[in-house]
Design an enzyme around this catalytic site. Structure first.
Site, PDB file in Angstrom:
ATOM      1  N   TYR A 175       0.844  -1.205   0.000  1.00  0.00           N
ATOM      2  CA  TYR A 175       0.000   0.000   0.000  1.00  0.00           C
ATOM      3  C   TYR A 175       0.876   1.251   0.000  1.00  0.00           C
ATOM      4  O   TYR A 175       0.680   2.157  -0.810  1.00  0.00           O
ATOM      5  CB  TYR A 175      -0.897  -0.027   1.235  1.00  0.00           C
ATOM      6  CG  TYR A 175      -1.882   1.112   1.354  1.00  0.00           C
ATOM      7  CD1 TYR A 175      -2.890   1.296   0.409  1.00  0.00           C
ATOM      8  CD2 TYR A 175      -1.840   1.994   2.438  1.00  0.00           C
ATOM      9  CE1 TYR A 175      -3.821   2.322   0.539  1.00  0.00           C
ATOM     10  CE2 TYR A 175      -2.759   3.016   2.582  1.00  0.00           C
ATOM     11  CZ  TYR A 175      -3.749   3.180   1.628  1.00  0.00           C
ATOM     12  OH  TYR A 175      -4.670   4.195   1.765  1.00  0.00           O
ATOM     13  N   VAL A 205     -12.272   1.792  13.533  1.00  0.00           N
ATOM     14  CA  VAL A 205     -13.584   2.374  13.846  1.00  0.00           C
ATOM     15  C   VAL A 205     -14.709   1.343  13.689  1.00  0.00           C
ATOM     16  O   VAL A 205     -15.461   1.108  14.641  1.00  0.00           O
ATOM     17  CB  VAL A 205     -13.841   3.669  13.035  1.00  0.00           C
ATOM     18  CG1 VAL A 205     -15.268   4.152  13.226  1.00  0.00           C
ATOM     19  CG2 VAL A 205     -12.846   4.754  13.454  1.00  0.00           C
ATOM     20  N   ASN A 239     -14.440  -1.924  13.637  1.00  0.00           N
ATOM     21  CA  ASN A 239     -14.211  -3.015  14.600  1.00  0.00           C
ATOM     22  C   ASN A 239     -14.723  -2.637  15.990  1.00  0.00           C
ATOM     23  O   ASN A 239     -15.529  -3.355  16.584  1.00  0.00           O
ATOM     24  CB  ASN A 239     -12.709  -3.341  14.703  1.00  0.00           C
ATOM     25  CG  ASN A 239     -12.269  -4.355  13.664  1.00  0.00           C
ATOM     26  OD1 ASN A 239     -12.987  -4.623  12.708  1.00  0.00           O
ATOM     27  ND2 ASN A 239     -11.084  -4.911  13.840  1.00  0.00           N
ATOM     28  N   ARG A 273       0.548   8.873  14.605  1.00  0.00           N
ATOM     29  CA  ARG A 273       0.123   9.487  13.341  1.00  0.00           C
ATOM     30  C   ARG A 273      -0.764  10.692  13.651  1.00  0.00           C
ATOM     31  O   ARG A 273      -1.763  10.559  14.341  1.00  0.00           O
ATOM     32  CB  ARG A 273      -0.644   8.491  12.481  1.00  0.00           C
ATOM     33  CG  ARG A 273      -0.944   9.078  11.114  1.00  0.00           C
ATOM     34  CD  ARG A 273      -1.756   8.153  10.279  1.00  0.00           C
ATOM     35  NE  ARG A 273      -1.014   7.011   9.800  1.00  0.00           N
ATOM     36  CZ  ARG A 273      -1.590   5.848   9.528  1.00  0.00           C
ATOM     37  NH1 ARG A 273      -2.873   5.681   9.705  1.00  0.00           N
ATOM     38  NH2 ARG A 273      -0.867   4.849   9.064  1.00  0.00           N
ATOM     39  N   LYS A 303      -0.987   1.902  22.904  1.00  0.00           N
ATOM     40  CA  LYS A 303      -0.301   3.206  23.103  1.00  0.00           C
ATOM     41  C   LYS A 303      -0.131   3.949  21.785  1.00  0.00           C
ATOM     42  O   LYS A 303       0.187   5.137  21.775  1.00  0.00           O
ATOM     43  CB  LYS A 303       1.084   2.980  23.723  1.00  0.00           C
ATOM     44  CG  LYS A 303       1.026   2.591  25.186  1.00  0.00           C
ATOM     45  CD  LYS A 303       2.438   2.500  25.737  1.00  0.00           C
ATOM     46  CE  LYS A 303       2.416   2.022  27.174  1.00  0.00           C
ATOM     47  NZ  LYS A 303       3.708   1.428  27.570  1.00  0.00           N
TER      48      LYS A 303
HETATM   49  P1  NAD Z   1     -12.708   1.840   0.040  1.00  0.00           P
HETATM   50  O1  NAD Z   1     -12.037   0.521  -0.026  1.00  0.00           O
HETATM   51  O2  NAD Z   1     -14.000   1.952   0.771  1.00  0.00           O
HETATM   52  O3  NAD Z   1     -12.916   2.460  -1.397  1.00  0.00           O
HETATM   53  C1  NAD Z   1     -12.037   2.234  -2.467  1.00  0.00           C
HETATM   54  C2  NAD Z   1     -12.858   1.975  -3.718  1.00  0.00           C
HETATM   55  O4  NAD Z   1     -11.969   1.771  -4.830  1.00  0.00           O
HETATM   56  C3  NAD Z   1     -13.733   0.721  -3.614  1.00  0.00           C
HETATM   57  O5  NAD Z   1     -15.043   0.997  -4.024  1.00  0.00           O
HETATM   58  C4  NAD Z   1     -13.055  -0.272  -4.549  1.00  0.00           C
HETATM   59  O6  NAD Z   1     -13.938  -1.228  -5.068  1.00  0.00           O
HETATM   60  C5  NAD Z   1     -12.466   0.669  -5.593  1.00  0.00           C
HETATM   61  N1  NAD Z   1     -11.343   0.105  -6.353  1.00  0.00           N
HETATM   62  C6  NAD Z   1     -10.213  -0.448  -5.856  1.00  0.00           C
HETATM   63  N2  NAD Z   1      -9.422  -0.901  -6.862  1.00  0.00           N
HETATM   64  C7  NAD Z   1     -10.074  -0.609  -8.013  1.00  0.00           C
HETATM   65  C8  NAD Z   1      -9.771  -0.810  -9.385  1.00  0.00           C
HETATM   66  N3  NAD Z   1      -8.643  -1.435  -9.774  1.00  0.00           N
HETATM   67  N4  NAD Z   1     -10.658  -0.385 -10.320  1.00  0.00           N
HETATM   68  C9  NAD Z   1     -11.784   0.240  -9.943  1.00  0.00           C
HETATM   69  N5  NAD Z   1     -12.137   0.460  -8.671  1.00  0.00           N
HETATM   70  C10 NAD Z   1     -11.283   0.047  -7.703  1.00  0.00           C
HETATM   71  O7  NAD Z   1     -11.632   2.847   0.701  1.00  0.00           O
HETATM   72  P2  NAD Z   1     -11.812   4.357   1.205  1.00  0.00           P
HETATM   73  O8  NAD Z   1     -11.572   4.369   2.662  1.00  0.00           O
HETATM   74  O9  NAD Z   1     -13.060   4.939   0.669  1.00  0.00           O
HETATM   75  O10 NAD Z   1     -10.556   5.045   0.510  1.00  0.00           O
HETATM   76  C11 NAD Z   1     -10.702   5.781  -0.695  1.00  0.00           C
HETATM   77  C12 NAD Z   1      -9.353   6.344  -1.113  1.00  0.00           C
HETATM   78  O11 NAD Z   1      -8.823   7.199  -0.099  1.00  0.00           O
HETATM   79  C13 NAD Z   1      -8.293   5.258  -1.344  1.00  0.00           C
HETATM   80  O12 NAD Z   1      -7.498   5.645  -2.456  1.00  0.00           O
HETATM   81  C14 NAD Z   1      -7.471   5.285  -0.082  1.00  0.00           C
HETATM   82  O13 NAD Z   1      -6.152   4.860  -0.290  1.00  0.00           O
HETATM   83  C15 NAD Z   1      -7.541   6.764   0.312  1.00  0.00           C
HETATM   84  N6  NAD Z   1      -7.379   6.918   1.756  1.00  0.00           N
HETATM   85  C16 NAD Z   1      -8.406   6.664   2.618  1.00  0.00           C
HETATM   86  C17 NAD Z   1      -8.216   6.799   3.982  1.00  0.00           C
HETATM   87  C18 NAD Z   1      -9.320   6.540   4.975  1.00  0.00           C
HETATM   88  O14 NAD Z   1      -9.085   6.699   6.177  1.00  0.00           O
HETATM   89  N7  NAD Z   1     -10.518   6.196   4.572  1.00  0.00           N
HETATM   90  C19 NAD Z   1      -6.971   7.208   4.475  1.00  0.00           C
HETATM   91  C20 NAD Z   1      -5.940   7.438   3.567  1.00  0.00           C
HETATM   92  C21 NAD Z   1      -6.151   7.314   2.198  1.00  0.00           C
HETATM   93  N1  UDP Z   2      -6.474  -1.447  15.804  1.00  0.00           N
HETATM   94  C1  UDP Z   2      -6.781  -2.047  17.016  1.00  0.00           C
HETATM   95  N2  UDP Z   2      -7.821  -2.945  17.032  1.00  0.00           N
HETATM   96  C2  UDP Z   2      -8.562  -3.253  15.934  1.00  0.00           C
HETATM   97  C3  UDP Z   2      -8.239  -2.626  14.706  1.00  0.00           C
HETATM   98  C4  UDP Z   2      -7.174  -1.731  14.672  1.00  0.00           C
HETATM   99  O1  UDP Z   2      -6.147  -1.794  18.049  1.00  0.00           O
HETATM  100  O2  UDP Z   2      -9.489  -4.073  16.054  1.00  0.00           O
HETATM  101  C5  UDP Z   2      -5.370  -0.449  15.783  1.00  0.00           C
HETATM  102  C6  UDP Z   2      -4.307  -0.718  14.716  1.00  0.00           C
HETATM  103  O3  UDP Z   2      -3.310  -1.568  15.231  1.00  0.00           O
HETATM  104  C7  UDP Z   2      -3.797   0.699  14.461  1.00  0.00           C
HETATM  105  C8  UDP Z   2      -5.006   1.597  14.690  1.00  0.00           C
HETATM  106  O4  UDP Z   2      -5.928   0.807  15.453  1.00  0.00           O
HETATM  107  O5  UDP Z   2      -2.790   1.040  15.384  1.00  0.00           O
HETATM  108  C9  UDP Z   2      -5.679   2.064  13.407  1.00  0.00           C
HETATM  109  O6  UDP Z   2      -5.877   0.918  12.599  1.00  0.00           O
HETATM  110  P1  UDP Z   2      -6.676   0.951  11.226  1.00  0.00           P
HETATM  111  O7  UDP Z   2      -6.667  -0.456  10.707  1.00  0.00           O
HETATM  112  O8  UDP Z   2      -7.983   1.614  11.387  1.00  0.00           O
HETATM  113  O9  UDP Z   2      -5.821   1.883  10.242  1.00  0.00           O
HETATM  114  P2  UDP Z   2      -4.288   2.315  10.139  1.00  0.00           P
HETATM  115  O10 UDP Z   2      -4.211   3.630  10.811  1.00  0.00           O
HETATM  116  O11 UDP Z   2      -3.415   1.304  10.789  1.00  0.00           O
HETATM  117  O12 UDP Z   2      -4.076   2.393   8.680  1.00  0.00           O
END
Ligand code: NAD
Ligand code: UDP
Length: 316
Positions: free
Chosen positions: A153, A196, A198, A283, A216
């Site tokens: 990723y 969240v 979970n 973070r 922590k």
């Molecule tokens: P999500 O998994 O809910 O949504 C991602 C979407 O992309 C899904 O609908 C999936 O089916 C689609 N997708 C994946 N690969 C594909 C492909 N090859 N072709 C077409 N569609 C495809 O995730 P999200 O939480 O909504 O995240 C959306 C974007 O934001 C992602 O790029 C993610 O890396 C970025 N992001 C999200 C978070 C967060 O906290 N939600 C944090 C950092 C970055």
């Molecule tokens: N985490 C946890 N219990 C769970 C799921 C996640 O303690 O059931 C912790 C995980 O180890 C991380 C933080 O919560 O430190 C956030 O995890 P998440 O998978 O939401 O996203 P990340 O920030 O790691 O991408």
């Protein structure tokens, strides 16, 4: 600058059937824009956009963007959100995650070049890896374990940033890069494994709350409507380099578990599970740049956002 000033044109949203993408589509339609979604449902769901399908300005194309893509007609802009995002998801689909960041992004940037439109790409705080700078500013280059389990990723997104800058430098494509920090809200999948859903599902069912490690490690949680507002401001600005979007309100995972138990009035107990490899210890975004450039900062408090999220999880 606000989202309401956005040009009311035709937008493409990759990954629009996912958690963040579906909220972005809904907001674009509410602003009067036309929206085309391309999604292969690898981690998203059609139900996320079911209600939007009734809107004549919305269309959904089921397609993997790793394959070349043609869209007829003009576009006012592209939001490239497609990628697995939850650690459980991307560790299950490491090759797909790398491919969508590499080939998928290449296709989407090329489309923006053809359409002569701005393209915003969704990068992540994961490009900072297990950060040695705190809070993280956009100038920090990161501390990433390239061959670790999260490398698929982290490196996919670092490549995304690199190819985005290359399209800008070589072809002059108006590109925007956002680095999203942990975002939450309705339409997260109950089984996506992120903290969240979970904790909320465990608390609602009075089951044990699974804290990884000692709890922590810290995260800072941004409610999805705040993120969407930020996204719609970024596409309108002309800043090409990455911009952090997230909520700087930082909490330890242990404190977060206690908050969730309290809010849900749950009888759940906290149990400890192994800390996943390379789990970042801290973070927190430095959002000075977003504040200055966009006049943006998150408005939804954690209690309010969690209440809305609980309501969603209770009703599904
Ligand atoms: P999500 O998994 O809910 O949504 C991602 C979407 O992309 C899904 O609908 C999936 O089916 C689609 N997708 C994946 N690969 C594909 C492909 N090859 N072709 C077409 N569609 C495809 O995730 P999200 O939480 O909504 O995240 C959306 C974007 O934001 C992602 O790029 C993610 O890396 C970025 N992001 C999200 C978070 C967060 O906290 N939600 C944090 C950092 C970055
Ligand atoms: N985490 C946890 N219990 C769970 C799921 C996640 O303690 O059931 C912790 C995980 O180890 C991380 C933080 O919560 O430190 C956030 O995890 P998440 O998978 O939401 O996203 P990340 O920030 O790691 O991408």
């Amino acid at each position: 600058m606000t989202s309401t000033e956005l040009v009311k044109g035709r937008y493409l949203v990759t990954g629009g059937a996912g958690f963040v993408g579906s909220h972005l589509c809904e907001r674009l339609l509410n602003l009067g824009c036309e929206v085309i979604v391309v999604d292969n449902f690898i981690t998203g769901r059609k139900t996320n956009v079911q209600a939007l399908l009734r809107n004549s300005k919305f269309s959904l194309i089921e397609k993997d963007i790793v394959e070349p893509l043609e869209i007829s007609g003009g576009l006012a802009g592209i939001f490239h959100m497609a990628s697995p995002a939850s650690p459980v998801d991307y560790m299950k689909y490491p090759i797909e995650t790398l491919r969508v960041g590499a080939h998928g992004s290449d296709h989407i940037l090329n489309l923006a070049r053809q359409k002569k439109c701005p393209v915003l790409v969704a990068s992540t705080s994961e490009v900072y890896g297990d950060p040695l700078e705190h809070p993280q500013r956009e100038t920090y280059w990161g501390n990433v374990h390239t061959i670790g389990p999260r490398g698929c990723y982290d490196e996919s997104k670092r490549y995304l940033e690199a190819i985005t800058m290359a399209y800008h430098r070589v072809y002059g494509v108006p590109t925007r890069i956002i680095r999203i920090f942990n975002t939450y809200g309705p339409r997260m999948r109950t089984d996506d494994g992120r903290v969240v859903p979970n904790f909320c599902m465990q608390a609602l069912a009075n089951e044990d709350i699974t804290v990884y490690g000692e709890g922590k490690q810290t995260r800072s949680f941004c409610y999805v409507s705040d993120l969407v507002e930020g996204i719609l401001r970024v596409i309108q600005c002309d800043h090409v380099e990455p911009i952090n979007l997230g909520n700087p309100n930082e909490t330890s995972i242990f404190d977060f578990a206690q908050k969730i138990i309290g809010m849900a009035k749950s009888h759940s107990k906290i149990v400890y599970r192994a800390l996943p490899q390379d789990d970042p210890k801290t973070r927190c975004p430095d959002i000075t740049k977003a504040k200055k450039l966009l006049g943006w900062s998150p408005e939804v408090q954690l209690d309010e956002g969690l209440r809305l999220t609980f309501d969603y999880f209770k009703n599904i």
